[in-house]
Design a protein around this motif. Structure first.
Motif, mmCIF file in Angstrom:
data_model
loop_
_atom_site.group_PDB
_atom_site.id
_atom_site.type_symbol
_atom_site.label_atom_id
_atom_site.label_comp_id
_atom_site.label_asym_id
_atom_site.label_seq_id
_atom_site.Cartn_x
_atom_site.Cartn_y
_atom_site.Cartn_z
ATOM 1 N N LEU A 46 -12.074 3.153 11.540
ATOM 2 C CA LEU A 46 -11.840 2.577 10.036
ATOM 3 C C LEU A 46 -9.944 3.272 10.128
ATOM 4 C CD1 LEU A 46 -13.424 3.091 7.454
ATOM 5 C CD2 LEU A 46 -13.199 0.705 7.745
ATOM 6 N N GLN A 47 -9.288 1.935 9.190
ATOM 7 C CA GLN A 47 -7.878 2.497 9.041
ATOM 8 C C GLN A 47 -7.194 2.208 7.323
ATOM 9 O OE1 GLN A 47 -5.923 -0.200 12.159
ATOM 10 N NE2 GLN A 47 -4.419 -0.148 10.814
ATOM 11 N N ASP A 48 -6.636 3.351 6.461
ATOM 12 C CA ASP A 48 -6.799 2.500 4.777
ATOM 13 C C ASP A 48 -6.308 1.467 4.984
ATOM 14 O OD1 ASP A 48 -7.775 5.668 4.995
ATOM 15 O OD2 ASP A 48 -5.985 5.947 4.408
ATOM 16 N N THR A 49 -5.138 0.839 5.466
ATOM 17 C CA THR A 49 -4.427 -0.066 5.104
ATOM 18 C C THR A 49 -4.355 -0.957 6.279
ATOM 19 O OG1 THR A 49 -2.054 0.343 5.233
ATOM 20 C CG2 THR A 49 -3.440 0.713 2.855
ATOM 21 N N ALA A 50 -3.647 -2.369 6.362
ATOM 22 C CA ALA A 50 -3.637 -2.871 7.325
ATOM 23 C C ALA A 50 -2.120 -2.515 8.263
ATOM 24 C CB ALA A 50 -3.178 -4.136 7.082
ATOM 25 N N HIS A 51 -1.265 -1.568 7.289
ATOM 26 C CA HIS A 51 0.247 -0.823 8.009
ATOM 27 C C HIS A 51 0.504 0.519 7.972
ATOM 28 C CE1 HIS A 51 1.149 -4.678 6.653
ATOM 29 N NE2 HIS A 51 0.947 -4.802 5.486
ATOM 30 N N SER A 52 -1.158 1.557 8.314
ATOM 31 C CA SER A 52 -1.844 2.342 8.669
ATOM 32 C C SER A 52 -1.764 2.696 9.614
ATOM 33 C CB SER A 52 -2.777 2.918 7.650
ATOM 34 O OG SER A 52 -2.930 2.537 6.823
ATOM 35 N N THR A 53 -0.980 3.597 10.734
ATOM 36 C CA THR A 53 -1.178 3.430 11.760
ATOM 37 C C THR A 53 -2.598 4.792 12.103
ATOM 38 O OG1 THR A 53 0.498 5.781 11.845
ATOM 39 C CG2 THR A 53 0.822 3.635 12.599
ATOM 40 N N LYS A 54 -3.209 5.594 11.516
ATOM 41 C CA LYS A 54 -4.425 6.747 12.388
ATOM 42 C C LYS A 54 -5.295 5.107 11.961
ATOM 43 C CE LYS A 54 -2.126 10.515 9.866
ATOM 44 N NZ LYS A 54 -2.013 11.753 9.393
ATOM 45 N N ILE A 55 -6.152 5.823 12.889
ATOM 46 C CA ILE A 55 -7.902 5.254 13.115
ATOM 47 C C ILE A 55 -8.467 5.954 12.934
ATOM 48 C CG2 ILE A 55 -9.012 3.488 14.589
ATOM 49 C CD1 ILE A 55 -6.247 2.807 15.363
ATOM 50 N N ASP A 56 -9.051 6.014 12.284
ATOM 51 C CA ASP A 56 -10.824 7.501 12.305
ATOM 52 C C ASP A 56 -11.905 6.467 12.630
ATOM 53 O OD1 ASP A 56 -11.941 8.298 11.798
ATOM 54 O OD2 ASP A 56 -12.187 8.503 9.679
ATOM 55 N N TYR A 57 -12.061 7.246 14.201
ATOM 56 C CA TYR A 57 -13.626 6.905 15.061
ATOM 57 C C TYR A 57 -14.555 7.371 15.063
ATOM 58 C CZ TYR A 57 -11.133 8.420 18.863
ATOM 59 O OH TYR A 57 -10.394 9.400 19.744
ATOM 60 N N THR A 58 -14.061 9.249 13.893
ATOM 61 C CA THR A 58 -15.363 10.079 13.870
ATOM 62 C C THR A 58 -16.380 10.635 12.764
ATOM 63 O OG1 THR A 58 -13.523 11.494 13.578
ATOM 64 C CG2 THR A 58 -13.661 11.033 16.000
#
Length: 309
Positions: A46-58
């Motif tokens: 998941l990333q917060d918005t279409a323009h976020s650069t952080k990706i949460d896979y944990t």
């Protein structure tokens, strides 16, 4: 490449879901009832918005590594080959195809370089698992339409994945986008999402064949399917379409799709969408309007097709 008689399994499974007995029972039913020889484990970071650069896979929205490894081992015990597909979703509901940034860096605005750095870390994490578990294929992205123009970054990403994973690599572009990817030469297999209208398969297959022929690479539909919902056969990609459950319309879609594609020797299979890790009760199949085929007429159509392939 052998024909991929595949199904996507466990989409949107959360932490702990693959440890449940229901998940293994579901995978066993998938093998028995469809005669699939491949399973695609699709993961949803998941990333917060279409323009976020952080990706949460944990976090808890993902199955953890031990769960995934355990399910891969169980798939092997069922004589299923395995494809890993780490995908990213947008937390606010925006479709991942709209993930996008300025092509020219602007102060205080998110940048492509930051997104690709984090996305690459995400892909490499699962590519290492795929290598350790000897998975047959790795899908480095799915329907990331706005990102596809960033050719240099995608080539670098694929090179990075190859440094840790030695199996086949593909990228799953979206329907109608096959001709927009300029870096197909960098992957081993070309793939796309085959959600084409029931009455348009001939035209779309002719178009795709012309696009991929110069690359001389295998092709398969990494996604394809249709909800069991009135009207869905004309817009099989629209999961939000309003309509009543209609098992016959889904059945007719699968019949037509298999009839049109079976005569095309350049098509090397499917990763059908999708089979849940937690199946609905079979008595409720007649009321289900989703993509699932468990206990629906389409299930028998798929098994027959996969058995003959």
């Amino acid at each position: 490449m052998e024909y991929i008689k595949g199904f996507t399994f466990g989409w949107l499974a959360r932490k702990g879901d693959f440890e449940k007995i229901e998940a293994k029972q579901s995978l066993k039913l998938l093998k028995e009832r469809t005669n699939s020889n491949y399973v695609i484990f699709a993961l949803a970071a998941l990333q917060d918005t279409a323009h976020s650069t952080k990706i949460d896979y944990t976090d808890s929205h993902m199955v953890d590594d031990d769960e995934l490894v355990g399910m891969i081992e169980y798939a092997r015990s069922l004589d299923l080959k395995v494809i890993i597909k780490p995908t990213v979703n947008v937390k606010d509901g925006t479709w991942r195809a709209h993930i996008n940034f300025f092509d020219i860096d602007v102060p205080c605005e998110p940048r492509w370089r930051d997104w690709f750095r984090n996305y690459t870390a995400y892909q490499l994490h699962y590519a290492r698992i795929a290598e350790r578990m000897n998975c047959e294929m790795f899908i480095v992205g799915c329907e990331m339409v706005q990102t596809e123009r960033r050719e240099r970054e995608w080539r670098k990403l694929i090179d990075d994945v190859r440094s840790v994973y030695k199996g086949l690599i593909t990228y799953n572009t979206d329907k109608y986008q096959e001709g927009h990817v300029k870096w197909w030469d960098a992957v081993d297999v070309i793939s796309s999402s085959g959600y084409y209208p029931i009455d348009d398969w001939d035209a779309q297959l002719d178009r795709i064949e012309g696009i991929i022929k110069p690359y001389n690479k295998p092709f398969f539909f990494a996604e394809a399917g249709c909800p069991s919902r009135t009207g869905s056969s004309l817009v099989p990609n629209d999961w939000s379409l309003i309509g009543n459950a209609n098992l016959q319309e889904q059945e007719e879609y699968y019949k037509e799709m298999f009839m049109k594609t079976s005569v095309k020797e350049w098509i090397s299979g499917f990763g059908l969408w999708d089979w849940s890790a937690n199946l609905y009760d079979k008595e409720k199949a007649v009321l289900d309007s989703g993509y699932g085929v468990f206990e629906k007429p389409s299930e028998k159509i798929i098994k027959q097709f996969y058995t003959l392939k």
